[in-house]
Enzyme design. Structure first.
Site, mmCIF file in Angstrom:
data_model
loop_
_atom_site.group_PDB
_atom_site.id
_atom_site.type_symbol
_atom_site.label_atom_id
_atom_site.label_comp_id
_atom_site.label_asym_id
_atom_site.label_seq_id
_atom_site.Cartn_x
_atom_site.Cartn_y
_atom_site.Cartn_z
ATOM 1 N N ASP A 233 0.956 -1.052 -0.058
ATOM 2 C CA ASP A 233 0.160 -0.056 -0.039
ATOM 3 C C ASP A 233 1.054 1.027 -0.064
ATOM 4 O O ASP A 233 2.293 1.129 0.589
ATOM 5 C CB ASP A 233 -0.817 0.101 1.351
ATOM 6 N N SER A 234 0.147 2.501 -0.342
ATOM 7 C CA SER A 234 1.052 3.776 -0.290
ATOM 8 C C SER A 234 1.680 3.855 1.111
ATOM 9 O O SER A 234 2.356 4.822 1.327
ATOM 10 C CB SER A 234 0.198 4.961 -0.596
ATOM 11 N N TYR B 208 -0.449 8.394 -2.290
ATOM 12 C CA TYR B 208 -0.171 8.354 -3.709
ATOM 13 C C TYR B 208 -1.518 8.938 -4.297
ATOM 14 O O TYR B 208 -1.601 9.395 -5.564
ATOM 15 C CB TYR B 208 -0.619 6.876 -3.928
ATOM 16 N N GLY B 209 -2.581 9.411 -3.490
ATOM 17 C CA GLY B 209 -3.997 9.901 -4.163
ATOM 18 C C GLY B 209 -3.688 11.287 -4.722
ATOM 19 O O GLY B 209 -4.709 11.318 -5.531
ATOM 20 N N CYS C 229 -3.762 -0.950 -1.945
ATOM 21 C CA CYS C 229 -4.112 0.658 -2.183
ATOM 22 C C CYS C 229 -5.015 0.629 -3.550
ATOM 23 O O CYS C 229 -4.745 0.379 -4.631
ATOM 24 C CB CYS C 229 -2.758 1.230 -2.492
ATOM 25 N N ASN C 230 -6.131 1.524 -3.167
ATOM 26 C CA ASN C 230 -7.388 1.878 -4.207
ATOM 27 C C ASN C 230 -6.649 2.595 -5.483
ATOM 28 O O ASN C 230 -6.665 2.154 -6.531
ATOM 29 C CB ASN C 230 -8.377 2.388 -3.547
ATOM 30 N N THR C 231 -5.678 3.552 -5.005
ATOM 31 C CA THR C 231 -5.177 4.348 -6.055
ATOM 32 C C THR C 231 -4.064 3.766 -6.861
ATOM 33 O O THR C 231 -3.993 3.564 -8.169
ATOM 34 C CB THR C 231 -4.280 5.492 -5.347
ATOM 35 N N GLU D 84 -5.541 9.608 9.506
ATOM 36 C CA GLU D 84 -3.997 9.440 9.986
ATOM 37 C C GLU D 84 -3.674 10.279 11.033
ATOM 38 O O GLU D 84 -2.836 10.007 11.871
ATOM 39 C CB GLU D 84 -3.033 9.976 8.721
ATOM 40 N N CYS E 299 -10.992 3.308 -0.850
ATOM 41 C CA CYS E 299 -9.938 3.844 -0.310
ATOM 42 C C CYS E 299 -9.674 2.974 0.938
ATOM 43 O O CYS E 299 -10.475 2.805 1.722
ATOM 44 C CB CYS E 299 -10.008 5.342 -0.070
ATOM 45 N N THR E 300 -8.394 2.555 1.164
ATOM 46 C CA THR E 300 -7.711 1.866 2.145
ATOM 47 C C THR E 300 -8.332 2.426 3.701
ATOM 48 O O THR E 300 -8.770 1.562 4.629
ATOM 49 C CB THR E 300 -6.297 1.951 2.221
ATOM 50 N N HIS E 301 -8.597 3.866 3.780
ATOM 51 C CA HIS E 301 -8.816 4.509 5.102
ATOM 52 C C HIS E 301 -10.092 4.401 5.319
ATOM 53 O O HIS E 301 -10.347 4.589 6.581
ATOM 54 C CB HIS E 301 -8.262 5.960 5.037
HETATM 55 N N1 DGL Z 1 -3.718 3.972 0.078
HETATM 56 C C1 DGL Z 1 -4.736 5.034 -0.756
HETATM 57 C C2 DGL Z 1 -5.803 4.488 -1.438
HETATM 58 O O1 DGL Z 1 -6.451 3.652 -0.933
HETATM 59 C C3 DGL Z 1 -5.180 6.171 0.150
HETATM 60 C C4 DGL Z 1 -3.770 6.960 0.675
HETATM 61 C C5 DGL Z 1 -2.933 7.526 -0.226
HETATM 62 O O2 DGL Z 1 -3.586 8.534 -0.806
HETATM 63 O O3 DGL Z 1 -1.929 7.078 -0.485
HETATM 64 O O4 DGL Z 1 -6.325 5.044 -2.526
#
Ligand code: DGL
Length: 275
Positions: free
Chosen positions: A20-21, A52-53, A83-85, A162, A194-196
């Protein structure tokens, strides 16, 4: 006379690799651990280069390739892009480059949506990069073109999570504001892209309304990985089954440590590496 060539086949123990990012992807690792408690897992969170987003596709692809290489060097036999991004922007590049099975978080969520005949108006919330990629929308509409897809980028939610502001009234207000356009258009399903966001699931459900079905891709991908492993004995047999997990990050701070402990509900050891 030909002497038969004796090949020594070394039995190497292999791992499920997840990247993940940052640490949000531990929500996916947590579900994988829940579904596959006997299997060992290696996680890499690119905390030094997160988020990463807000980055370009070219950068996310470059980082994702480096992350996958790191996991493969450490014995990953299959890779889960938590990571979704990165899933939205880098899946094709990863599949072209690597021969191991690559799982991304988008397809399982899409499958859950399209197989539910009650879903007609689907909302998607994620980072700007995920929403701008249009990948969820394309995939959903390739199966069921009659579904109306409405997306909204929610860039403030990652920093709020975060910061640990999960239960703050300010966070509730911001969630409400982001969900307002989706609520007005009466969505029946909402994808947490999104992971969060699984960490904000209760607030999101309260604000969008009980009627709306929430799709959490972390659970969906864990079930998919489990199914794949069960259907592939040649991979299953080689995976390490000591139920151990190693978490690598590209930067460690006290804050990252707290976040990892909160997500995994356990004190975990973060190992720092530079890639
Ligand atoms: N992990 C990213 C996602 O799921 C969220 C955090 C980021 O922007 O890196 O898209």
């Amino acid at each position: 006379m030909n002497t038969p060539v004796r090949r020594i086949i070394k039995k190497v123990q292999l791992l499920i690799g997840v990247f993940d990012s940052g640490l949000g992807g531990l929500t996916v690792a947590r579900e994988l651990i829940r579904e596959l408690p006997d299997y060992s897992l290696i996680y890499f969170g690119d905390t030094a280069r997160s988020p990463y987003g807000s980055k370009s596709a070219a950068t996310v692809i470059r980082y994702s390739i480096a992350n996958a290489n790191f996991l493969l060097d450490r014995g990953a036999q299959l890779i889960v892009v938590a990571c979704n991004t990165a899933s939205s922007l880098a899946t094709s590049a990863l599949k072209e480059r690597f021969s191991v099975p690559i799982f991304e978080v988008i397809s399982p969520a899409v499958q859950m949506v399209v197989s539910n005949r009650k879903s007609y108006r689907v909302g998607i919330i994620g980072t700007r990069a995920t929403v701008n990629s249009g990948v969820y929308e394309q995939k959903i509409r390739s199966f069921r073109p009659e579904i109306k897809v409405l997306s909204n980028a929610c860039p403030l939610l990652v920093p709020l999570v975060e910061e640990g502001w999960i239960k703050k009234p300010e966070t509730r207000r911001i969630v409400k504001k982001y969900l307002h356009p989706l609520k007005m258009r009466q969505i029946d399903t909402l994808i947490l892209a999104c992971t969060h966001y699984p960490l904000l699931k209760d607030i999101i459900q309260a604000k969008i309304g009980k009627r709306v079905k929430i799709i959490d891709s972390s659970q969906a991908i864990a079930r998919d990985v489990k199914k794949f492993i069960e259907q592939h004995p040649e991979i299953k047999d080689r995976l390490d089954k000591r139920g151990q997990y190693q978490i690598y990050v590209s930067d460690v701070t006290e804050h990252f440590q707290e976040m990892a402990d909160t997500i995994l509900k356990n004190r975990v050891t973060l190992k720092r590496i530079s890639i």
